[in-house]
Design a protein around this motif. Structure first.
Motif, PDB file in Angstrom:
ATOM      1  N   ILE A 111       0.831  -1.196   0.000  1.00  0.00           N
ATOM      2  CA  ILE A 111       0.000   0.000   0.000  1.00  0.00           C
ATOM      3  C   ILE A 111       0.867   1.248   0.000  1.00  0.00           C
ATOM      4  N   LEU A 112       1.964   1.246   0.761  1.00  0.00           N
ATOM      5  CA  LEU A 112       2.855   2.400   0.782  1.00  0.00           C
ATOM      6  C   LEU A 112       3.640   2.511  -0.517  1.00  0.00           C
ATOM      7  N   ASP A 113       3.954   1.388  -1.147  1.00  0.00           N
ATOM      8  CA  ASP A 113       4.616   1.436  -2.452  1.00  0.00           C
ATOM      9  C   ASP A 113       3.711   2.106  -3.476  1.00  0.00           C
ATOM     10  N   ARG A 114       2.422   1.765  -3.447  1.00  0.00           N
ATOM     11  CA  ARG A 114       1.479   2.359  -4.393  1.00  0.00           C
ATOM     12  C   ARG A 114       1.278   3.842  -4.111  1.00  0.00           C
ATOM     13  N   PHE A 115       1.245   4.209  -2.836  1.00  0.00           N
ATOM     14  CA  PHE A 115       1.131   5.621  -2.485  1.00  0.00           C
ATOM     15  C   PHE A 115       2.345   6.397  -2.969  1.00  0.00           C
TER      16      PHE A 115
END
Length: 348
Positions: A81-85
């Motif tokens: 999720i943080l990679d996508r953000f």
């Protein structure tokens, strides 16, 4: 015109002066909306990009935003999720002529040292923080040292909806889990369990409240029964499996499960073989590939909100006592992604 459009080229196409183009790029609030739109249209048509080095020399700004690159999680699921953000933030920042500077840190204290190093060297103009928590010392250091920043995640433990010095964007996890629980209840399922994280996690507690909201409103179960259906474990797949086994042994039949993450949902599916419906959180590629429902975070909206707060009227910083009309935070609505559910898998 040459291969690299210039400010003069933009001014000619828009029918304005070079100074007006410069104002649109550097101080857009000085330009009338209709003129600003005309200049922006010319910039888009010509594919003009400001000369970054020249602008940095002129403004004494680095046009750079610092953000910590978090380590890969143990199961490699929830960390996506943080990679996508980060991808969404970098993509949108680039459109505004801004750069992202990534750094690593071993913990909050180490991250503060990175703040100190980068700000002393004028390498960045602002910071974006992720993974906020109760009593987070990072935000206090940034406020104390007059640094511009926005957090992806609320500053848990304070009056985060009105605090003037904490600018933040978050996804409404409580609303998302409430919707997920209501969805299972609407299927005439009643004993819906929740598998989440131990108390004290702001994000986890917020999601648990969403489950409680829906269960209290629609399930008809007493409070002691709800407590028996609530399991708290660390965010790794095996613990999700252990949690559902314990719930079924101690609380009796379970009609469905809502989880605080896709990692925990995968653990529940592993243990149950898909015989009961499970809803995860984050809508990771794992949820999509296995076909189970999950609450998705609208990360493009989160990234846009972060950049608005960093580059808008606040400039990533609101001093105590300063009156600013614009909101100091953005609460983004999540989206429940409903899937038919995975085929039965071998439960262990």
């Amino acid at each position: 015109m040459g291969l690299q459009p210039t400010v003069s080229d933009v001014a000619d196409v828009a029918g304005v002066s070079r100074q007006t183009v410069s104002n649109v790029l550097n101080a857009p609030e000085l330009v009338r909306p209709e003129t600003r739109e005309r200049v922006q249209a010319a910039i888009h048509t010509l594919g003009y990009r400001p000369h970054a080095s020249a602008r940095r020399l002129r403004t004494q700004k680095s046009s750079t935003i610092g953000i910590r690159l978090d380590p890969i999680t143990q199961d490699g699921i929830s960390g996506s999720i943080l990679d996508r953000f980060l991808h969404a933030l970098t993509e949108q920042a680039d459109r505004q002529g801004l750069r992202m500077l990534l750094f690593t840190a071993s913990g909050p204290d180490d991250e503060i040292e990175q703040f100190r190093r980068l700000s002393d060297a004028a390498d960045v103009d602002a910071f974006v923080l992720t993974s906020t928590f109760h009593g987070d010392p990072r935000t206090e250091w940034l406020i104390e040292h007059g640094q511009s920043f926005v957090t992806f995640g609320r500053p848990w433990g304070i009056d985060d909806m009105t605090d003037p010095q904490h600018l933040w964007v978050d996804v409404d996890g409580r609303a998302g889990v409430r919707e997920a629980t209501s969805y299972l209840l609407s299927r005439r399922l009643r004993r819906i369990a929740f598998v989440g994280w131990p108390s004290g996690s702001g994000t986890g507690d917020d999601r648990r409240e969403g489950w409680l909201d829906a269960m209290r409103e629609r399930s008809g179960l007493a409070e002691d029964e709800l407590r028996r259906l609530d399991a708290a474990v660390e965010d790794v797949v095996p613990f999700g499996a252990d949690a559902i086994r314990r719930l079924e042994a101690e609380a009796g039949p379970i009609d469905g499960v809502v989880c605080a993450s896709d990692s925990l949902a995968l653990g529940v599916l592993t243990a149950t073989g898909g015989r009961i419906p499970v809803v995860g959180y984050d809508d990771t590629p794992v949820a999509a590939s296995l076909g189970f429902s999950s609450v998705g975070q609208q990360l493009d909206e989160v990234a846009a909100g972060v950049l608005e707060l960093l580059t808008g009227a606040h400039g990533g910083q609101v001093r105590a006592g300063e009156e600013v009309a614009d909101p100091r935070h953005r609460l983004v609505a999540p989206r429940l992604v409903v899937r038919e559910g995975p085929p039965l898998i071998g439960a262990r």
